[in-house]
Design an enzyme around this catalytic site. Sequence first.
Site, PDB file in Angstrom:
ATOM      1  N   HIS A 268       0.867  -1.190   0.000  1.00 49.62           N
ATOM      2  CA  HIS A 268       0.000   0.000   0.000  1.00 49.62           C
ATOM      3  C   HIS A 268       0.904   1.241   0.000  1.00 49.62           C
ATOM      4  O   HIS A 268       1.734   1.396  -0.885  1.00 49.62           O
ATOM      5  CB  HIS A 268      -0.903  -0.110   1.237  1.00 49.62           C
ATOM      6  CG  HIS A 268      -2.089   0.805   1.284  1.00 49.62           C
ATOM      7  ND1 HIS A 268      -2.464   1.624   0.250  1.00 49.62           N
ATOM      8  CD2 HIS A 268      -2.991   1.044   2.277  1.00 49.62           C
ATOM      9  CE1 HIS A 268      -3.548   2.319   0.601  1.00 49.62           C
ATOM     10  NE2 HIS A 268      -3.877   1.983   1.833  1.00 49.62           N
ATOM     11  N   HIS A 307      -2.280  -2.071  -9.822  1.00 53.93           N
ATOM     12  CA  HIS A 307      -3.273  -1.468  -8.934  1.00 53.93           C
ATOM     13  C   HIS A 307      -4.533  -2.309  -8.953  1.00 53.93           C
ATOM     14  O   HIS A 307      -4.896  -2.845  -9.999  1.00 53.93           O
ATOM     15  CB  HIS A 307      -3.603  -0.034  -9.389  1.00 53.93           C
ATOM     16  CG  HIS A 307      -4.209   0.783  -8.304  1.00 53.93           C
ATOM     17  ND1 HIS A 307      -5.550   0.748  -8.034  1.00 53.93           N
ATOM     18  CD2 HIS A 307      -3.655   1.620  -7.399  1.00 53.93           C
ATOM     19  CE1 HIS A 307      -5.792   1.545  -7.006  1.00 53.93           C
ATOM     20  NE2 HIS A 307      -4.663   2.079  -6.596  1.00 53.93           N
ATOM     21  N   ASP A 363       2.826   5.639  -6.753  1.00 55.84           N
ATOM     22  CA  ASP A 363       4.059   5.522  -5.990  1.00 55.84           C
ATOM     23  C   ASP A 363       5.302   5.390  -6.856  1.00 55.84           C
ATOM     24  O   ASP A 363       6.414   5.454  -6.349  1.00 55.84           O
ATOM     25  CB  ASP A 363       3.979   4.298  -5.055  1.00 55.84           C
ATOM     26  CG  ASP A 363       2.995   4.538  -3.916  1.00 55.84           C
ATOM     27  OD1 ASP A 363       2.895   5.683  -3.470  1.00 55.84           O
ATOM     28  OD2 ASP A 363       2.321   3.582  -3.507  1.00 55.84           O
TER      29      ASP A 363
HETATM   30  N1  CMC Z   1       4.957  -6.721 -10.185  1.00 55.07           N
HETATM   31  C1  CMC Z   1       4.842  -7.934 -10.791  1.00 55.07           C
HETATM   32  N2  CMC Z   1       3.683  -8.606 -10.941  1.00 55.07           N
HETATM   33  C2  CMC Z   1       2.584  -8.004 -10.449  1.00 55.07           C
HETATM   34  C3  CMC Z   1       2.616  -6.762  -9.818  1.00 55.07           C
HETATM   35  C4  CMC Z   1       3.855  -6.107  -9.701  1.00 55.07           C
HETATM   36  N3  CMC Z   1       3.957  -4.907  -9.109  1.00 55.07           N
HETATM   37  N4  CMC Z   1       1.367  -6.416  -9.414  1.00 55.07           N
HETATM   38  C5  CMC Z   1       0.571  -7.432  -9.805  1.00 55.07           C
HETATM   39  N5  CMC Z   1       1.305  -8.390 -10.425  1.00 55.07           N
HETATM   40  C6  CMC Z   1       0.795  -9.621 -11.062  1.00 55.07           C
HETATM   41  C7  CMC Z   1       0.286 -10.616 -10.012  1.00 55.07           C
HETATM   42  O1  CMC Z   1       1.339 -11.492  -9.636  1.00 55.07           O
HETATM   43  C8  CMC Z   1      -0.812 -11.307 -10.768  1.00 55.07           C
HETATM   44  O2  CMC Z   1      -0.227 -12.198 -11.687  1.00 55.07           O
HETATM   45  P1  CMC Z   1      -0.970 -13.631 -12.013  1.00 55.07           P
HETATM   46  O3  CMC Z   1      -2.352 -13.257 -12.495  1.00 55.07           O
HETATM   47  O4  CMC Z   1      -0.127 -14.265 -13.044  1.00 55.07           O
HETATM   48  O5  CMC Z   1      -0.983 -14.362 -10.708  1.00 55.07           O
HETATM   49  C9  CMC Z   1      -1.428 -10.199 -11.608  1.00 55.07           C
HETATM   50  O6  CMC Z   1      -0.377  -9.243 -11.797  1.00 55.07           O
HETATM   51  C10 CMC Z   1      -2.637  -9.532 -10.958  1.00 55.07           C
HETATM   52  O7  CMC Z   1      -2.223  -8.977  -9.723  1.00 55.07           O
HETATM   53  P2  CMC Z   1      -3.010  -9.105  -8.353  1.00 55.07           P
HETATM   54  O8  CMC Z   1      -2.025  -9.500  -7.304  1.00 55.07           O
HETATM   55  O9  CMC Z   1      -4.234  -9.927  -8.530  1.00 55.07           O
HETATM   56  O10 CMC Z   1      -3.423  -7.603  -8.120  1.00 55.07           O
HETATM   57  P3  CMC Z   1      -4.040  -7.009  -6.794  1.00 55.07           P
HETATM   58  O11 CMC Z   1      -5.138  -6.124  -7.242  1.00 55.07           O
HETATM   59  O12 CMC Z   1      -4.362  -8.061  -5.808  1.00 55.07           O
HETATM   60  O13 CMC Z   1      -2.820  -6.163  -6.194  1.00 55.07           O
HETATM   61  C11 CMC Z   1      -1.267  -4.419  -5.851  1.00 55.07           C
HETATM   62  C12 CMC Z   1      -2.636  -4.807  -6.431  1.00 55.07           C
HETATM   63  C13 CMC Z   1      -1.121  -2.904  -5.934  1.00 55.07           C
HETATM   64  C14 CMC Z   1      -1.178  -4.857  -4.384  1.00 55.07           C
HETATM   65  C15 CMC Z   1      -0.165  -5.126  -6.669  1.00 55.07           C
HETATM   66  O14 CMC Z   1      -0.248  -4.714  -8.007  1.00 55.07           O
HETATM   67  C16 CMC Z   1       1.223  -4.891  -6.112  1.00 55.07           C
HETATM   68  O15 CMC Z   1       1.667  -5.608  -5.230  1.00 55.07           O
HETATM   69  N6  CMC Z   1       1.959  -3.832  -6.631  1.00 55.07           N
HETATM   70  C17 CMC Z   1       3.255  -3.489  -6.100  1.00 55.07           C
HETATM   71  C18 CMC Z   1       3.092  -2.661  -4.827  1.00 55.07           C
HETATM   72  C19 CMC Z   1       2.605  -1.253  -5.121  1.00 55.07           C
HETATM   73  O16 CMC Z   1       3.114  -0.568  -5.994  1.00 55.07           O
HETATM   74  N7  CMC Z   1       1.628  -0.787  -4.322  1.00 55.07           N
HETATM   75  C20 CMC Z   1       1.085   0.560  -4.416  1.00 55.07           C
HETATM   76  C21 CMC Z   1      -0.334   0.585  -4.879  1.00 55.07           C
HETATM   77  S1  CMC Z   1      -0.873   2.219  -5.372  1.00 55.07           S
HETATM   78  C22 CMC Z   1      -0.859   3.178  -3.951  1.00 55.07           C
HETATM   79  C23 CMC Z   1      -1.745   2.670  -2.872  1.00 55.07           C
HETATM   80  O17 CMC Z   1      -2.949   2.525  -3.057  1.00 55.07           O
HETATM   81  O18 CMC Z   1      -1.223   2.439  -1.802  1.00 55.07           O
END
Ligand code: CMC
Length: 437
Positions: A268, A307, A363
């Site tokens: 987050h 996201h 971010d």
């Molecule tokens: N790097 C590599 N792979 C990723 C990433 C990433 N940053 N984010 C998502 N994926 C992959 C994930 O492994 C999944 O792959 P598969 O379908 O093959 O298993 C696919 O993309 C879908 O992702 P998800 O995990 O279902 O997405 P989510 O909605 O649960 O998670 C998130 C969203 C923001 C937690 C995630 O994208 C992440 O961990 N990003 C990196 C951390 C980050 O930058 N966070 C800040 C978010 S914006 C500011 C805020 O709101 O705080």
Amino acid sequence: MSKDTLTITDNRTGKTYEVPITHGTIKALDLRQIKTDAEDFGLMSYDPAFTNTASTKSNITFIDGDKGILRYRGYPIEQLAERSNYLETAYLLLYGDLPTQEQLAAWEHEVQIHTLLHSNIEQLIHTFRYDAHPMSIFISAVASLATLYPEARQVTDLDKRHLQIVRAVAKVATIAAFTARHNQGFPFNYPDDGLSYVGNFLKMMFKMTETHYQPNPVLERALNVLFILHADHELNCGTNAMRVIGSSQADPYSALAGASAALYGPLHGNANEEVLRMLAEIGDIKNVPAFIDKVKRREALLMGFGHRVYKNYDPRARIIKKIADEVFEVTGRNRLIDIALELERIALSDDFFISRKLYPNVDFYSGIIYQAMKMPMAMFTVLFAIPRTAGWISHWLELLCDSEQKISRPRQIYLGPECRDYVPVEERQEREKVGCW
Ligand code: CMC
């Protein structure tokens, strides 16, 4: 003729049910009537991370994740970033509309006169180790405000509630700056009511021996924009925490501390700090392809990418990218921007990221700007929490005024052991561990 209802056939019993559809949703409680027999508890929905569950109706922030649209109270984020400032945007979020000139002057004055901290909070900040993470100090100090303002517990008293809103918005900036100064071992700079909210924050952060500290107007403007972009983002993890805690009618400072704790996670609000660590670890443009391969092998996350809601470019990232150049004119270019641009270029042309709709989020670039402004890296999430306070409180107010809300309490699907008898310790046999801990 079309009807706003959903017809459900339960294949276990052959029975059919008709439930109303309102605002594109069905009420989860309408599923409860679907039972196999009179003893059955009734059907529930299962949604571990609230990926498809609306927990409230809200009038605050609109996001269209597919189109990359973000609006506060109907105003596009691009217009607010260009023309508003943080305190005016905070007013908009909290009170539903942009203030008139008189309202704005009164609001600015109210916030200014509440920026001082009780000396107990100053002492509290001093008790932490010099290298304590500023978010941990921030969370503790915000929670401690409740010890000084016990009337904050009277959450239904409108006057008392208003006072806590002003105090919270005013004091989080001072707590944040004092936290940074404590980490650095410098004396605290007290608030200055001759400066804007953001100008005063910069002074509290950076004034050293100058008699007349004046914030650089370009940096002050850039920080205003960053604060506007971070002020709200509808039901993200931290805001959900604020609403869940607020639903028990806890005081707002305790709820704000809980929301800040949620923000502190690396998935987050702490991602801005993690992005900088990642860029520093990559170290050079030539190492970018190898890092991308590591991400694709699932050995690392590309921090600042992806996201839950945006499946198109995050509009906040686009605005931040633009102001980076203005900031670098003053501070000099942060060389990490070149690594970030190359990461973005390669990622956005790679099928791994394209097929998963992974784009830079807010971010990805914010930390690079904060670092150029000489903000300590560990302060990045605190810089997110200061403006998000306005969003959190807006949601808390909306929750308190919403007659459909109750104490937040999800259901579970119990899959543990059936009832079993207590066994004396000497008769127990070691069993295989359950769970991943
Ligand atoms: N790097 C590599 N792979 C990723 C990433 C990433 N940053 N984010 C998502 N994926 C992959 C994930 O492994 C999944 O792959 P598969 O379908 O093959 O298993 C696919 O993309 C879908 O992702 P998800 O995990 O279902 O997405 P989510 O909605 O649960 O998670 C998130 C969203 C923001 C937690 C995630 O994208 C992440 O961990 N990003 C990196 C951390 C980050 O930058 N966070 C800040 C978010 S914006 C500011 C805020 O709101 O705080």
